[in-house]
Write an enzyme that holds these catalytic residues in place. Sequence first.
Site, PDB file in Angstrom:
ATOM      1  N   ASP A  14       0.808  -1.227   0.000  1.00 23.91           N
ATOM      2  CA  ASP A  14       0.000   0.000   0.000  1.00 23.91           C
ATOM      3  C   ASP A  14       0.838   1.273   0.000  1.00 23.91           C
ATOM      4  O   ASP A  14       0.585   2.186  -0.770  1.00 23.91           O
ATOM      5  CB  ASP A  14      -0.962   0.000   1.189  1.00 23.91           C
ATOM      6  CG  ASP A  14      -1.914  -1.184   1.112  1.00 23.91           C
ATOM      7  OD1 ASP A  14      -2.917  -1.086   0.392  1.00 23.91           O
ATOM      8  OD2 ASP A  14      -1.625  -2.213   1.740  1.00 23.91           O
ATOM      9  N   ARG A  95       3.174   5.190  17.035  1.00 22.34           N
ATOM     10  CA  ARG A  95       2.835   6.333  16.167  1.00 22.34           C
ATOM     11  C   ARG A  95       3.576   7.599  16.564  1.00 22.34           C
ATOM     12  O   ARG A  95       4.127   8.275  15.705  1.00 22.34           O
ATOM     13  CB  ARG A  95       1.317   6.557  16.121  1.00 22.34           C
ATOM     14  CG  ARG A  95       0.512   5.340  15.658  1.00 22.34           C
ATOM     15  CD  ARG A  95       1.088   4.648  14.465  1.00 22.34           C
ATOM     16  NE  ARG A  95       0.424   3.378  14.176  1.00 22.34           N
ATOM     17  CZ  ARG A  95       0.894   2.477  13.340  1.00 22.34           C
ATOM     18  NH1 ARG A  95       2.042   2.682  12.697  1.00 22.34           N
ATOM     19  NH2 ARG A  95       0.238   1.354  13.132  1.00 22.34           N
ATOM     20  N   SER A 175      -4.821  -7.630   8.440  1.00 24.03           N
ATOM     21  CA  SER A 175      -4.096  -6.380   8.560  1.00 24.03           C
ATOM     22  C   SER A 175      -3.231  -6.490   9.809  1.00 24.03           C
ATOM     23  O   SER A 175      -3.737  -6.753  10.898  1.00 24.03           O
ATOM     24  CB  SER A 175      -5.088  -5.228   8.689  1.00 24.03           C
ATOM     25  OG  SER A 175      -4.410  -4.087   9.151  1.00 24.03           O
TER      26      SER A 175
HETATM   27  N1  ARG Z   1      -6.464  -1.604  17.318  1.00 25.27           N
HETATM   28  C1  ARG Z   1      -5.112  -1.338  17.666  1.00 25.27           C
HETATM   29  C2  ARG Z   1      -4.904   0.113  17.966  1.00 25.27           C
HETATM   30  O1  ARG Z   1      -5.666   0.916  17.552  1.00 25.27           O
HETATM   31  C3  ARG Z   1      -4.130  -1.845  16.645  1.00 25.27           C
HETATM   32  C4  ARG Z   1      -4.238  -1.273  15.293  1.00 25.27           C
HETATM   33  C5  ARG Z   1      -3.096  -1.749  14.478  1.00 25.27           C
HETATM   34  N2  ARG Z   1      -3.395  -2.089  13.138  1.00 25.27           N
HETATM   35  C6  ARG Z   1      -3.605  -3.317  12.644  1.00 25.27           C
HETATM   36  N3  ARG Z   1      -3.572  -3.422  11.393  1.00 25.27           N
HETATM   37  N4  ARG Z   1      -3.838  -4.353  13.366  1.00 25.27           N
HETATM   38  O2  ARG Z   1      -3.950   0.469  18.634  1.00 25.27           O
END
Ligand code: ARG
Length: 401
Positions: A14, A95, A175
């Site tokens: 992506d 992040r 994902s």
């Molecule tokens: N739901 C978790 C969060 O918001 C993990 C998100 C990470 N992405 C994934 N593709 N699993 O921190």
Amino acid sequence: MTERIVLAYSGGLDTSVAIGWIGEATGAEVIAVAVDVGQGGESLETIRQRALGCGAVEAYVADASDEFANEYCMPTLKANALYQGHYPLVSAISRPVIVKHLVKAAREFGATTVAHGCTGKGNDQVRFEVGIQTLGPDLKCIAPVRDLALTRDKAIAFAEEKGLPIETTKKNPYSIDQNVWGRAVETGYLEDIWNAPTKDIYDYTATPEFPPAPDEVTISFEAGVPVAIDGVRVTPLQAIKELNRRAGVQGVGRIDVVEDRLVGIKSREIYEAPGAMALITAHKHLEDITVEREQARFKATVGQRWAELVYDGQWFSPLKRSLDAFIEDTQKYVTGDIRMVLHGGQAIVNGRRSETSLYDFDLATYDTGDTFDQSMARGFIELWGMSAKVASGRDIRVAGK
Ligand code: ARG
């Protein structure tokens, strides 16, 4: 001068397509930014070459694994942070460190905009953009998947048409986001929340049903931070990695939850965080002997709020910073050793010692040497119950009328 955009680049399909996609949609030059937060896999050099092969004018790569462990995982450990009581904030804490490097790269290369590969439904778009707003208020944000209609099918077609140096046939139904603190897996078959995760979903942990022999480990902490494992000095990064390995083979740290996203959606997520969960367990047990009762009770509330703020993308917010100061203050005496057994999906503490412990053997013992004057208890209980006793007298009086 041509406008420049820095893109948070993972090396996957992506974001590889996003380089050219953003270029075509905006006319800007794209600079790929890849940050190593201990996710393993390909080398930064391989990722850099792919970014350039996909049309990036520059590639900024940074090994931030120690920075991530020291400045993001350790505060999470000190807070014993588990969002909704379960999730050790794996993606949420990565992040802000990526944001730091995006802003740094934007300054270095004179970019006006930051791009990321998140969808419009999740938490990560919020974490990226709130972080960017805080650290680089002049920078704009763009998300090609959300804002430029870059769907999966279009990405595959684009990559094939342009002959991009990226695999388009390997189909991963999930994902996935991972770093040294843990791994998150969602979508596909897991969206039916009655479906149990299949074995192939896991990577950091072995199945706990058939564990190897129990593994006893001693973790030494100084001021809330792990500094040695079985007597061997380690950095925070080394501590997490070593426990990922040892707790991972025992199947420790598998988590299957439906959680509340910031955008109001409930979503199913599978996590595996063997090192993080073993460390949080050990750290909590050391706090149990070194942190005073009222401070410890209040800290549990602070830790929960801290986890919510971080989950909700408020890493750089004033409240989060204030809570950090409180948490840091509580860690002063969290120094000592925790012994635990890793086995069959569990990390169970079976010994603790600390020079700064509040555990007083002479107060606690029921054997000879007892220094506790039991006669004090009667008066204490009388006064402790007084308020409720007076209220109960009133209740009886009123009911009798
Ligand atoms: N739901 C978790 C969060 O918001 C993990 C998100 C990470 N992405 C994934 N593709 N699993 O921190």
